[in-house]
Motif scaffolding. Sequence first.
Motif, PDB file in Angstrom:
ATOM      1  N   ALA A 145       0.887  -1.171  -0.140  1.00 15.79           N
ATOM      2  CA  ALA A 145      -0.002   0.047  -0.045  1.00 15.79           C
ATOM      3  C   ALA A 145       0.607   1.385   0.037  1.00 15.79           C
ATOM      4  CB  ALA A 145      -0.988  -0.225   1.435  1.00 15.79           C
ATOM      5  N   ASP A 146       2.155   1.233   0.532  1.00 11.37           N
ATOM      6  CA  ASP A 146       2.873   2.363   0.606  1.00 11.37           C
ATOM      7  C   ASP A 146       3.791   2.527  -0.787  1.00 11.37           C
ATOM      8  OD1 ASP A 146       1.809   3.321   3.001  1.00 11.37           O
ATOM      9  OD2 ASP A 146       3.223   1.838   4.319  1.00 11.37           O
ATOM     10  N   ALA A 147       3.686   1.689  -1.585  1.00  9.39           N
ATOM     11  CA  ALA A 147       4.563   1.821  -2.941  1.00  9.39           C
ATOM     12  C   ALA A 147       3.897   2.646  -3.960  1.00  9.39           C
ATOM     13  CB  ALA A 147       4.706   0.319  -3.444  1.00  9.39           C
ATOM     14  N   ASN A 148       4.165   4.130  -3.580  1.00 10.41           N
ATOM     15  CA  ASN A 148       3.806   5.020  -4.552  1.00 10.41           C
ATOM     16  C   ASN A 148       4.780   5.405  -5.478  1.00 10.41           C
ATOM     17  OD1 ASN A 148       1.291   5.806  -2.910  1.00 10.41           O
ATOM     18  ND2 ASN A 148       2.506   6.326  -1.391  1.00 10.41           N
ATOM     19  N   GLY A 149       4.458   6.009  -6.670  1.00 10.60           N
ATOM     20  CA  GLY A 149       5.394   6.451  -7.453  1.00 10.60           C
ATOM     21  C   GLY A 149       6.122   7.635  -6.746  1.00 10.60           C
ATOM     22  N   ILE A 150       5.653   8.617  -6.159  1.00 13.23           N
ATOM     23  CA  ILE A 150       6.182   9.689  -5.414  1.00 13.23           C
ATOM     24  C   ILE A 150       5.077  10.089  -4.129  1.00 13.23           C
ATOM     25  CG2 ILE A 150       5.069  11.504  -6.774  1.00 13.23           C
ATOM     26  CD1 ILE A 150       7.724  13.105  -6.564  1.00 13.23           C
ATOM     27  N   GLN A 151       5.920  10.513  -3.052  1.00 15.09           N
ATOM     28  CA  GLN A 151       5.131  11.049  -1.877  1.00 15.09           C
ATOM     29  C   GLN A 151       5.591  12.264  -1.491  1.00 15.09           C
ATOM     30  OE1 GLN A 151       3.613   8.491   1.706  1.00 15.09           O
ATOM     31  NE2 GLN A 151       5.790   8.855   2.225  1.00 15.09           N
ATOM     32  N   VAL A 152       4.699  13.399  -1.406  1.00 19.23           N
ATOM     33  CA  VAL A 152       5.261  14.609  -1.149  1.00 19.23           C
ATOM     34  C   VAL A 152       4.672  15.014   0.266  1.00 19.23           C
ATOM     35  CG1 VAL A 152       4.925  16.882  -1.646  1.00 19.23           C
ATOM     36  CG2 VAL A 152       5.438  15.243  -3.571  1.00 19.23           C
ATOM     37  N   ARG A 153       5.697  15.147   1.121  1.00 20.81           N
ATOM     38  CA  ARG A 153       5.262  15.743   2.490  1.00 20.81           C
ATOM     39  C   ARG A 153       5.991  16.990   2.818  1.00 20.81           C
ATOM     40  NH1 ARG A 153       6.537  10.206   5.791  1.00 20.81           N
ATOM     41  NH2 ARG A 153       8.270  10.043   4.085  1.00 20.81           N
ATOM     42  N   ALA A 154       6.697  17.512   1.912  1.00 24.29           N
ATOM     43  CA  ALA A 154       7.500  18.764   2.153  1.00 24.29           C
ATOM     44  C   ALA A 154       6.876  19.863   1.739  1.00 24.29           C
ATOM     45  CB  ALA A 154       8.775  18.348   1.642  1.00 24.29           C
ATOM     46  N   ARG A 155       7.283  21.083   1.855  1.00 28.96           N
ATOM     47  CA  ARG A 155       6.660  22.466   1.397  1.00 28.96           C
ATOM     48  C   ARG A 155       7.079  22.983   0.025  1.00 28.96           C
ATOM     49  NH1 ARG A 155       8.512  26.066   5.778  1.00 28.96           N
ATOM     50  NH2 ARG A 155       9.933  24.439   5.867  1.00 28.96           N
ATOM     51  N   ASN A 156       6.247  23.432  -0.640  1.00 31.07           N
ATOM     52  CA  ASN A 156       6.756  24.147  -1.972  1.00 31.07           C
ATOM     53  C   ASN A 156       7.485  22.905  -2.674  1.00 31.07           C
ATOM     54  OD1 ASN A 156       6.763  25.911  -3.749  1.00 31.07           O
ATOM     55  ND2 ASN A 156       8.673  27.050  -3.298  1.00 31.07           N
ATOM     56  N   VAL A 157       6.960  21.938  -3.200  1.00 31.34           N
ATOM     57  CA  VAL A 157       7.434  20.941  -4.010  1.00 31.34           C
ATOM     58  C   VAL A 157       6.904  21.091  -5.528  1.00 31.34           C
ATOM     59  CG1 VAL A 157       7.645  18.300  -4.452  1.00 31.34           C
ATOM     60  CG2 VAL A 157       7.856  19.258  -2.191  1.00 31.34           C
ATOM     61  N   THR A 158       7.552  20.866  -6.526  1.00 25.52           N
ATOM     62  CA  THR A 158       7.164  20.959  -7.923  1.00 25.52           C
ATOM     63  C   THR A 158       7.559  19.440  -8.606  1.00 25.52           C
ATOM     64  OG1 THR A 158       7.546  23.374  -8.166  1.00 25.52           O
ATOM     65  CG2 THR A 158       7.658  21.919 -10.055  1.00 25.52           C
ATOM     66  N   VAL A 159       6.286  19.097  -8.953  1.00 30.24           N
ATOM     67  CA  VAL A 159       6.592  17.540  -9.857  1.00 30.24           C
ATOM     68  C   VAL A 159       6.164  17.914 -10.979  1.00 30.24           C
ATOM     69  CG1 VAL A 159       5.778  15.232  -9.925  1.00 30.24           C
ATOM     70  CG2 VAL A 159       5.899  16.466  -7.546  1.00 30.24           C
ATOM     71  N   ARG A 160       7.268  17.850 -12.110  1.00 28.82           N
ATOM     72  CA  ARG A 160       7.127  18.106 -13.415  1.00 28.82           C
ATOM     73  C   ARG A 160       7.541  16.980 -14.355  1.00 28.82           C
ATOM     74  NH1 ARG A 160       9.356  23.217 -13.359  1.00 28.82           N
ATOM     75  NH2 ARG A 160      11.323  22.354 -13.215  1.00 28.82           N
ATOM     76  N   GLY A 161       6.594  16.505 -15.291  1.00 29.86           N
ATOM     77  CA  GLY A 161       6.710  15.476 -16.165  1.00 29.86           C
ATOM     78  C   GLY A 161       7.268  14.212 -15.694  1.00 29.86           C
ATOM     79  N   PHE A 162       6.425  13.727 -14.568  1.00 32.01           N
ATOM     80  CA  PHE A 162       6.545  12.603 -13.843  1.00 32.01           C
ATOM     81  C   PHE A 162       5.881  11.270 -14.485  1.00 32.01           C
ATOM     82  CE2 PHE A 162       5.844   9.715 -10.289  1.00 32.01           C
ATOM     83  CZ  PHE A 162       6.969   9.411  -9.853  1.00 32.01           C
ATOM     84  N   ARG A 163       6.315  10.387 -14.325  1.00 36.11           N
ATOM     85  CA  ARG A 163       5.563   9.079 -14.917  1.00 36.11           C
ATOM     86  C   ARG A 163       5.755   7.775 -13.706  1.00 36.11           C
ATOM     87  NH1 ARG A 163       9.359   9.102 -19.428  1.00 36.11           N
ATOM     88  NH2 ARG A 163      10.583   9.743 -17.566  1.00 36.11           N
ATOM     89  N   ALA A 164       4.654   7.293 -13.825  1.00 36.16           N
ATOM     90  CA  ALA A 164       4.744   6.042 -12.748  1.00 36.16           C
ATOM     91  C   ALA A 164       4.072   4.897 -13.377  1.00 36.16           C
ATOM     92  CB  ALA A 164       3.826   6.396 -11.630  1.00 36.16           C
ATOM     93  N   HIS A 165       4.668   3.758 -13.196  1.00 35.56           N
ATOM     94  CA  HIS A 165       4.090   2.548 -13.995  1.00 35.56           C
ATOM     95  C   HIS A 165       4.146   1.490 -12.981  1.00 35.56           C
ATOM     96  CE1 HIS A 165       3.246  -0.110 -17.202  1.00 35.56           C
ATOM     97  NE2 HIS A 165       4.234  -0.979 -16.977  1.00 35.56           N
ATOM     98  N   ARG A 166       2.907   0.745 -12.742  1.00 35.23           N
ATOM     99  CA  ARG A 166       2.984  -0.556 -11.697  1.00 35.23           C
ATOM    100  C   ARG A 166       3.288  -0.071 -10.467  1.00 35.23           C
ATOM    101  NH1 ARG A 166       4.692  -5.834 -15.178  1.00 35.23           N
ATOM    102  NH2 ARG A 166       2.927  -5.871 -16.563  1.00 35.23           N
ATOM    103  N   CYS A 167       2.998   0.940 -10.016  1.00 35.65           N
ATOM    104  CA  CYS A 167       3.326   1.420  -8.430  1.00 35.65           C
ATOM    105  C   CYS A 167       1.990   1.120  -7.735  1.00 35.65           C
ATOM    106  CB  CYS A 167       3.605   2.770  -8.795  1.00 35.65           C
ATOM    107  SG  CYS A 167       5.181   3.237  -9.301  1.00 35.65           S
TER     108      CYS A 167
END
Length: 167
Positions: A145-167
């Motif tokens: 359940a915790d196998a995410n592609g990305i997990q954001v908990r910090a402040r002022n984070v930018t995620v650009r052009g991100f891809r995830a497969h089978r997460c």
Amino acid sequence: TATDPLALAAVRGIHIINASRVTIESPKIINAAGGIFLMNTLDATVNNPLIDRAPNLDNFEGYGVTVGGASANIVVAGLRARYCRHGFTTLGDESSGTSYSGPRNILVVDSIVEGGPSTFSAFDTHPEGINIVFDNCYAYGGTGADANGIQVRARNVTVRGFRAHRC
């Protein structure tokens, strides 16, 4: 490189602390309790690291590249991480027993993390951290359940052009 990474609690492939103007080029870290750890480090670049099999041990070890404490102006480019708790993460400085401070101004670019058994989010930030950019990153696989592609908990984070497969 070790034959049994579980016997290497608190051992990291590369540990940089209280340093500035550091460049790390094309390191390969295999079967370690942790990969590259930058703590209270300024103006550093990590280019093309390979971190392979840094297992989650005692809910602590297993980070591929970690930027922690009062680190600032860090670039991680071309990270390749496989079977790590997190391929990339941030941390506060817990050396006094209490978490304080947090890294800032971090760019993670052109990076790939492959999850596996007992891995968590491929790319991660803990609450400590500000001004973090993930650009053109790819997460593949992972279980649970915790196998995410990305997990954001910090402040002022930018995620650009991100891809995830089978997460």
